[in-house]
Design a protein around this motif. Sequence first.
Motif, PDB file in Angstrom:
ATOM      1  N   MET A   1      13.316  16.210  -7.544  1.00 61.68           N
ATOM      2  CA  MET A   1      13.891  15.061  -7.744  1.00 61.68           C
ATOM      3  C   MET A   1      13.028  13.871  -7.368  1.00 61.68           C
ATOM      4  O   MET A   1      12.380  12.614  -6.804  1.00 61.68           O
ATOM      5  CB  MET A   1      14.917  14.846  -6.323  1.00 61.68           C
ATOM      6  N   SER A   2      11.324  14.370  -8.088  1.00 61.48           N
ATOM      7  CA  SER A   2      10.471  13.539  -7.746  1.00 61.48           C
ATOM      8  C   SER A   2      10.706  12.002  -8.523  1.00 61.48           C
ATOM      9  O   SER A   2      10.493  10.624  -7.986  1.00 61.48           O
ATOM     10  CB  SER A   2       8.627  14.375  -8.353  1.00 61.48           C
ATOM     11  N   TRP A   3      11.274  11.590  -9.208  1.00 59.79           N
ATOM     12  CA  TRP A   3      12.176  10.027 -10.360  1.00 59.79           C
ATOM     13  C   TRP A   3      12.323   9.374  -8.151  1.00 59.79           C
ATOM     14  O   TRP A   3      12.582   8.228  -8.813  1.00 59.79           O
ATOM     15  CB  TRP A   3      13.346  10.583 -10.644  1.00 59.79           C
ATOM     16  N   LEU A   4      13.274  10.451  -7.237  1.00 58.61           N
ATOM     17  CA  LEU A   4      13.325   9.466  -6.577  1.00 58.61           C
ATOM     18  C   LEU A   4      12.733   9.421  -5.323  1.00 58.61           C
ATOM     19  O   LEU A   4      12.790   7.801  -4.744  1.00 58.61           O
ATOM     20  CB  LEU A   4      14.529  10.513  -5.685  1.00 58.61           C
ATOM     21  N   VAL A   5      10.785   9.795  -5.467  1.00 59.42           N
ATOM     22  CA  VAL A   5      10.202   9.359  -4.324  1.00 59.42           C
ATOM     23  C   VAL A   5       9.427   8.016  -5.441  1.00 59.42           C
ATOM     24  O   VAL A   5       9.025   7.492  -4.340  1.00 59.42           O
ATOM     25  CB  VAL A   5       8.662  10.802  -4.469  1.00 59.42           C
ATOM     26  N   VAL A   6       9.276   8.640  -6.474  1.00 56.60           N
ATOM     27  CA  VAL A   6       8.655   7.202  -7.311  1.00 56.60           C
ATOM     28  C   VAL A   6       9.907   5.972  -7.097  1.00 56.60           C
ATOM     29  O   VAL A   6       9.238   4.719  -7.201  1.00 56.60           O
ATOM     30  CB  VAL A   6       8.533   7.259  -9.126  1.00 56.60           C
ATOM     31  N   LEU A   7      11.354   5.869  -7.079  1.00 54.98           N
ATOM     32  CA  LEU A   7      11.828   4.661  -7.083  1.00 54.98           C
ATOM     33  C   LEU A   7      12.082   4.080  -5.357  1.00 54.98           C
ATOM     34  O   LEU A   7      11.840   3.353  -5.600  1.00 54.98           O
ATOM     35  CB  LEU A   7      13.150   5.449  -7.181  1.00 54.98           C
ATOM     36  N   ASN A   8      11.571   5.309  -4.621  1.00 57.87           N
ATOM     37  CA  ASN A   8      11.645   4.753  -3.320  1.00 57.87           C
ATOM     38  C   ASN A   8       9.898   4.039  -3.200  1.00 57.87           C
ATOM     39  O   ASN A   8       9.897   3.023  -2.302  1.00 57.87           O
ATOM     40  CB  ASN A   8      11.472   5.974  -2.662  1.00 57.87           C
ATOM     41  N   GLY A   9       9.102   4.620  -4.031  1.00 62.16           N
ATOM     42  CA  GLY A   9       7.753   3.545  -4.636  1.00 62.16           C
ATOM     43  C   GLY A   9       7.419   2.536  -4.303  1.00 62.16           C
ATOM     44  O   GLY A   9       7.201   1.200  -4.668  1.00 62.16           O
ATOM     45  N   VAL A  10       8.833   2.031  -5.375  1.00 63.61           N
ATOM     46  CA  VAL A  10       9.348   1.306  -6.821  1.00 63.61           C
ATOM     47  C   VAL A  10       9.971  -0.010  -5.345  1.00 63.61           C
ATOM     48  O   VAL A  10       8.626  -1.133  -5.897  1.00 63.61           O
ATOM     49  CB  VAL A  10       9.254   1.233  -7.922  1.00 63.61           C
ATOM     50  N   VAL A  11      10.276   0.769  -4.823  1.00 64.12           N
ATOM     51  CA  VAL A  11      11.483  -0.462  -3.857  1.00 64.12           C
ATOM     52  C   VAL A  11      10.676  -0.831  -2.692  1.00 64.12           C
ATOM     53  O   VAL A  11      10.979  -2.237  -2.250  1.00 64.12           O
ATOM     54  CB  VAL A  11      12.847   0.248  -3.430  1.00 64.12           C
TER      55      VAL A  11
ATOM     56  N   VAL B   1       1.598  -1.187   0.027  1.00 59.90           N
ATOM     57  CA  VAL B   1      -0.068  -0.097  -0.327  1.00 59.90           C
ATOM     58  C   VAL B   1       0.656   1.237   0.014  1.00 59.90           C
ATOM     59  O   VAL B   1       0.772   2.406  -0.923  1.00 59.90           O
ATOM     60  CB  VAL B   1      -0.928  -0.567   1.009  1.00 59.90           C
ATOM     61  N   GLU B   2       2.186   1.263   0.382  1.00 51.05           N
ATOM     62  CA  GLU B   2       2.409   2.732   1.085  1.00 51.05           C
ATOM     63  C   GLU B   2       3.405   2.494  -0.197  1.00 51.05           C
ATOM     64  O   GLU B   2       4.075   3.777  -0.573  1.00 51.05           O
ATOM     65  CB  GLU B   2       3.858   2.467   2.197  1.00 51.05           C
ATOM     66  N   GLY B   3       3.939   1.359  -1.152  1.00 52.24           N
ATOM     67  CA  GLY B   3       4.494   1.314  -2.633  1.00 52.24           C
ATOM     68  C   GLY B   3       3.232   2.085  -3.526  1.00 52.24           C
ATOM     69  O   GLY B   3       4.095   2.986  -4.135  1.00 52.24           O
ATOM     70  N   ILE B   4       2.325   1.375  -3.423  1.00 53.28           N
ATOM     71  CA  ILE B   4       1.412   2.250  -3.951  1.00 53.28           C
ATOM     72  C   ILE B   4       1.764   3.210  -4.303  1.00 53.28           C
ATOM     73  O   ILE B   4       1.130   4.319  -5.083  1.00 53.28           O
ATOM     74  CB  ILE B   4       0.510   1.329  -4.158  1.00 53.28           C
ATOM     75  N   TYR B   5       1.371   4.395  -3.524  1.00 48.74           N
ATOM     76  CA  TYR B   5       0.963   5.047  -2.879  1.00 48.74           C
ATOM     77  C   TYR B   5       2.084   6.247  -2.913  1.00 48.74           C
ATOM     78  O   TYR B   5       1.555   7.323  -3.556  1.00 48.74           O
ATOM     79  CB  TYR B   5       0.234   5.826  -0.596  1.00 48.74           C
ATOM     80  N   THR B   6       3.520   5.955  -3.015  1.00 48.37           N
ATOM     81  CA  THR B   6       4.123   6.879  -2.862  1.00 48.37           C
ATOM     82  C   THR B   6       4.557   6.753  -4.169  1.00 48.37           C
ATOM     83  O   THR B   6       4.734   8.285  -4.811  1.00 48.37           O
ATOM     84  CB  THR B   6       5.452   6.289  -2.443  1.00 48.37           C
ATOM     85  N   ILE B   7       4.083   6.104  -5.109  1.00 54.81           N
ATOM     86  CA  ILE B   7       4.162   5.935  -6.539  1.00 54.81           C
ATOM     87  C   ILE B   7       3.581   7.287  -7.213  1.00 54.81           C
ATOM     88  O   ILE B   7       4.104   8.191  -7.397  1.00 54.81           O
ATOM     89  CB  ILE B   7       4.209   4.277  -7.276  1.00 54.81           C
ATOM     90  N   ILE B   8       1.982   7.037  -6.866  1.00 56.81           N
ATOM     91  CA  ILE B   8       1.203   7.716  -7.171  1.00 56.81           C
ATOM     92  C   ILE B   8       1.626   9.225  -7.038  1.00 56.81           C
ATOM     93  O   ILE B   8       1.473   9.688  -7.664  1.00 56.81           O
ATOM     94  CB  ILE B   8      -0.263   7.195  -6.968  1.00 56.81           C
TER      95      ILE B   8
END
Length: 196
Positions: free
Chosen positions: A127-137, A109-116
């Motif tokens: 640096m939003s790509w870093l937030v997306v990367l964090n969500g993917v991981v 849930v956290e990963g999906i929310y962080t990616i969105i």
Amino acid sequence: MTTNLLSSEEIKKATNWVIFLSIALIVLGIVAIISPAIASAFFTAMMGWIALISGILMVIQSFRSHPVRGFWLNLIVGLLYAISGVYILLNLGAALLALTLAFGILFIVEGIYTIIMGFTQKVGRSMSWLVVLNGVVTLILGIMVLNRWPVSALWLIGLYVGISLLLTGISLLAAALAARKIGNDMPMTDTSVTDV
């Protein structure tokens, strides 16, 4: 105005305990990483004790504040906490499985929310790509935990607790050593400065 500055000797004394604590946390973190199953069981047992003690305190508090509204709610919640604590302590394996399952779902849930959030809110702008990367991981980690569940229950919690303890110990040690270095670099002056 009087400003009291710590001398280098006082800084050294103040950082001794922090250095000792950080080394203890590093050692505990390494032990937890080496033996994640034991660390998982220990952490789950600690959660059981915390729930049991919290429940007992809530029940006692509900009787002490009986005239105040909410007596039954406090009493029932306290009893549920105490019962949960006893259940966890008597059934560590089942509690560990449930906790690991909850962690896996939480990571997904956290990963999906962080990616969105990374794509829609443009958090951090460039640096939003870093937030997306964090969500993917985080999402991949959640999928791995659920994919390997119930086997992941043997290592997940202990490994995470170990990594957390290790990183906390390292950061505390770095901060204490930096404070000590600053204290050693200070010129030997009077520790009390008076401005008129």
